[in-house]
Scaffold this motif. Structure first.
Motif, PDB file in Angstrom:
ATOM      1  N   PRO A   1     -63.666  18.649-104.810  1.00 56.81           N
ATOM      2  CA  PRO A   1     -62.373  18.267-104.234  1.00 56.81           C
ATOM      3  C   PRO A   1     -62.416  18.197-102.708  1.00 56.81           C
ATOM      4  O   PRO A   1     -63.066  19.019-102.053  1.00 56.81           O
ATOM      5  N   VAL A   2     -61.722  17.230-102.184  1.00 57.67           N
ATOM      6  CA  VAL A   2     -61.626  17.066-100.723  1.00 57.67           C
ATOM      7  C   VAL A   2     -61.098  18.342-100.078  1.00 57.67           C
ATOM      8  O   VAL A   2     -61.618  18.819 -99.068  1.00 57.67           O
ATOM      9  N   THR A   3     -60.053  18.911-100.667  1.00 55.59           N
ATOM     10  CA  THR A   3     -59.396  20.068-100.059  1.00 55.59           C
ATOM     11  C   THR A   3     -60.235  21.343-100.134  1.00 55.59           C
ATOM     12  O   THR A   3     -59.904  22.334 -99.490  1.00 55.59           O
ATOM     13  N   GLU A   4     -61.307  21.319-100.912  1.00 55.45           N
ATOM     14  CA  GLU A   4     -62.200  22.476-100.976  1.00 55.45           C
ATOM     15  C   GLU A   4     -63.479  22.256-100.182  1.00 55.45           C
ATOM     16  O   GLU A   4     -64.134  23.224 -99.773  1.00 55.45           O
ATOM     17  N   GLN A   5     -63.860  21.003 -99.968  1.00 52.84           N
ATOM     18  CA  GLN A   5     -65.079  20.717 -99.216  1.00 52.84           C
ATOM     19  C   GLN A   5     -64.898  20.871 -97.705  1.00 52.84           C
ATOM     20  O   GLN A   5     -65.794  21.336 -97.008  1.00 52.84           O
ATOM     21  N   TYR A   6     -63.740  20.464 -97.222  1.00 49.95           N
ATOM     22  CA  TYR A   6     -63.554  20.333 -95.773  1.00 49.95           C
ATOM     23  C   TYR A   6     -62.540  21.355 -95.286  1.00 49.95           C
ATOM     24  O   TYR A   6     -61.332  21.193 -95.435  1.00 49.95           O
ATOM     25  N   LEU A   7     -63.065  22.438 -94.722  1.00 55.35           N
ATOM     26  CA  LEU A   7     -62.236  23.584 -94.349  1.00 55.35           C
ATOM     27  C   LEU A   7     -62.294  23.883 -92.851  1.00 55.35           C
ATOM     28  O   LEU A   7     -61.858  24.953 -92.415  1.00 55.35           O
ATOM     29  N   TYR A   8     -62.817  22.933 -92.083  1.00 58.67           N
ATOM     30  CA  TYR A   8     -62.875  23.122 -90.625  1.00 58.67           C
ATOM     31  C   TYR A   8     -62.081  22.008 -89.947  1.00 58.67           C
ATOM     32  O   TYR A   8     -62.140  20.845 -90.352  1.00 58.67           O
TER      33      TYR A   8
ATOM     34  N   ARG B   1     -63.497  16.897 -86.042  1.00 51.65           N
ATOM     35  CA  ARG B   1     -63.263  18.132 -85.307  1.00 51.65           C
ATOM     36  C   ARG B   1     -63.413  19.316 -86.259  1.00 51.65           C
ATOM     37  O   ARG B   1     -62.761  19.372 -87.310  1.00 51.65           O
ATOM     38  N   ASN B   2     -64.265  20.239 -85.907  1.00 56.29           N
ATOM     39  CA  ASN B   2     -64.607  21.361 -86.784  1.00 56.29           C
ATOM     40  C   ASN B   2     -64.606  22.686 -86.026  1.00 56.29           C
ATOM     41  O   ASN B   2     -65.391  23.578 -86.324  1.00 56.29           O
ATOM     42  N   GLU B   3     -63.711  22.816 -85.058  1.00 55.72           N
ATOM     43  CA  GLU B   3     -63.757  23.981 -84.172  1.00 55.72           C
ATOM     44  C   GLU B   3     -63.270  25.273 -84.828  1.00 55.72           C
ATOM     45  O   GLU B   3     -63.714  26.363 -84.455  1.00 55.72           O
TER      46      GLU B   3
END
Length: 595
Positions: A148-155, A270-272
């Protein structure tokens, strides 16, 4: 299938979107927004080749969504065309609340139990909620995945990054009064001179009243209106490198030819900071998606779409074009956030803006600023609003992020939006961080003195003092430990070591009440026996007259401490007080020179 649309106590809650070739992500997007609590989902499609429209048609047959063809007149872009169709669509006109947003945007409600019903309960008689983007990057994910998109990208970009403050608006829609827009609706011209604008009560993403100007214009938040305590719009514009490659060769809903290049990637990747608030929906979303896939037609269309895109991606990976794109994106990920510009800045033209204003807007703009504007929330305040120049709270530096280091008075500092509020970050970028305080440092402290630095932040003035004075010793205290972690990074980056001359104390001195604060400061003062106390906390400025100061020659109040002292703190005895640069210097002897 046992899945039924949600019944809301707030009536029909309608999600409206526009899509082109979103089949691999469609079911997750729908499942997530059913979990959030929308009662209806309406999607317009144009030029789909991957089964997106077929999946939406099937969802409509199952009573879980609605699909409309976006018939596009010549010379009109797809998105404005879909919005024009939605304006007269009965489903939209009959809805109680409407949110217009894109396929790469996922609503995340931080209020209550995470549902629209919970947030709307709290909204009371408000008729709109302005929800600000959070820009989510690739998280350094390169390869395609079915997760899932919402679980892969957390930054994501830090919430204080103002280039990521575009908005979407959830509002009570009445086609008689409102004209739909991609970011927010606008009042129809014929109602501007009526009493209708006075009936508008919109809240920001933290449930606070929006400023009056936003009734009439604007598509993004500003420091005084941004907020995320109630809701945020997670914007996954890039996803992984492979997902970005897929988007590049399939196009986008608005036919922007130059959208999917390295410049756009640098802006959106952006992954800060880590932001996993949306995971509160993970279980419910998975359960809804699993139920959707029990339908054989949806299941066949979903997996066929995945296999089709994966086959095409496998072929694309073998080309030089893919390798060049991948290399360019990985390189673009290294660009610090401080070097990102969304568009070339355009100078503000007050006369042009005034000419576009309606009479109602002009009347509102003529009111005193104190009536039209409100102070920013603490997390978005800066030195100009009484802040200390830092982003409040602990600093999360766990994410891997490229940071630009900039010389300031002989020390290189990290130009990091996770650390500094925006105005202060601008000072760091120009090499002028705490410039006047740095230039007058030897007026505050004489070489060889002992210094207690209370609320030293990232220790900039403390390190500068050690650099310029060979005999001075300091104990650096800071209530926020992560700021001291930044100080250690600054020391390591600048290859600094001061041995026993520089001590650090991470115990907080600002307590739960005034008595606790005074005790904590007095205890440190007794241990250090300082010649000079330098303090930045507002409470110290307010309580300076209650401190035990035997042996202290000088008190230097800076930032919020100086401001609070000037607003009426009790002066300590017969001591003299004067202002040097931005600091209040309270001299307890005549030893301070007037150099």
């Amino acid at each position: 299938m046992n899945l039924k649309p949600h019944k809301s106590r707030h009536g029909e809650l309608l999600a409206v979107s526009m899509m082109k070739d979103e089949a691999p992500f469609l079911l997750e997007w729908c499942a997530h927004h059913l979990a959030v609590g929308f009662t209806k989902i309406l999607v317009y499609t144009n030029d789909c080749t991957d089964g997106t429209d077929d999946m939406l048609i099937r969802l409509e047959e199952l009573g879980l969504g609605y699909h409309r063809r976006n018939v596009i007149p010549e010379g009109v872009k797809p998105q404005p065309s879909a919005i024009k169709h939605a304006q007269v669509e009965p489903l939209v006109g009959e809805a109680d609340w409407v949110l217009l947003f894109d396929a790469d945007e996922f609503l995340c409600i931080n209020h209550g139990d995470g549902t629209l019903d919970s947030m709307l309960d709290a909204a009371g008689d408000a008729n709109g909620i302005v929800i600000t983007w959070r820009i989510f990057g690739s998280g350094n994910v390169v390869d395609w995945s079915r997760e899932p998109v919402t679980e892969q990208y957390l930054y994501a970009a830090p919430p204080t990054w103002n280039k990521g403050w575009g908005v979407k608006t959830l509002f009570r829609f009445d086609p008689h009064y409102w004209k739909l827009g991609i970011h927010r609706p606008s009042i129809k011209a014929k109602h501007l001179k009526t009493d209708f604008p006075e009936t508008i009560k919109w809240l920001n993403g933290s449930g606070q009243p929006m400023e009056e100007y936003f009734k009439f214009r604007g598509w993004r938040s500003i420091r005084r209106t941004v907020g995320y305590q109630w809701a945020q719009m997670n914007h996954y514009a890039v996803k992984s490198v492979d997902s970005y490659a897929i988007r590049k060769f399939r196009g986008n809903v608005n036919n922007k030819k130059d959208k999917y290049n390295a410049d756009y990637w640098a802006l959106q990747d952006r992954n800060e900071v880590r932001d996993d608030k949306i995971l509160r929906y993970a279980g419910k979303t998975k359960a809804i998606m699993a139920e959707l896939l029990t339908d054989p037609v949806l299941s066949e269309l979903h997996y066929a779409a995945l296999e089709r895109v994966e086959k095409r991606l496998d072929e694309y990976r073998k080309t030089e074009g893919y390798q060049e794109l991948k290399a360019s994106l990985i390189e673009a990920s290294k660009i610090p956030i401080t070097q990102i510009s969304a568009k070339p800045p355009k100078p503000r033209d007050p006369e042009k803006i005034a000419a576009l204003m309606s009479e109602v807007e002009q009347k509102n703009a003529a009111r005193p600023a104190s009536e039209r504007r409100r102070k920013p929330a603490p997390e978005f305040a800066d030195v100009t609003e009484g802040g200390d120049g830092f982003v409040p709270g602990e600093i999360d530096l766990s994410a891997e992020a490229t940071v630009e280091w900039v010389p300031n008075h002989g020390l290189e500092l990290p130009a990091d939006v996770r650390i500094f509020a925006q105005n202060t970050l601008d000072q760091v970028m120009r090499g002028k961080y705490q410039r006047r305080l740095a230039r007058f440092n030897d007026r505050f402290i004489e070489d060889g003195e002992r210094v207690l630095d209370l609320g030293a932040g990232i220790g900039f003035l403390s390190l500068l003092t050690c650099l310029t004075q060979e005999k001075t010793s300091l104990l650096v205290q800071e209530d926020t430990p992560s700021r001291l972690a930044v100080m250690r990074q600054v020391m390591a980056h600048n290859k600094l070591s001061f041995g026993p001359r520089l001590g650090v104390d991470e115990r907080p001195v600002v307590g739960k009440d005034d008595a606790a604060t005074v005790r904590a400061v007095n205890a440190l003062t007794e241990v250090v026996a300082p010649d000079v106390i330098r303090a930045s906390q507002a409470d110290i400025g307010r309580l300076v007259g209650q401190l035990a100061l035997d042996g202290v020659k000088r008190i230097v109040l800076i930032g919020p401490a100086a401001e609070r002292y000037r607003r009426g703190a009790r002066h300590p005895g017969e001591d003299s007080e004067r202002t040097i640069a931005e600091a209040v210097v309270i001299s307890r002897t005549s030893s301070v020179s007037d150099r």
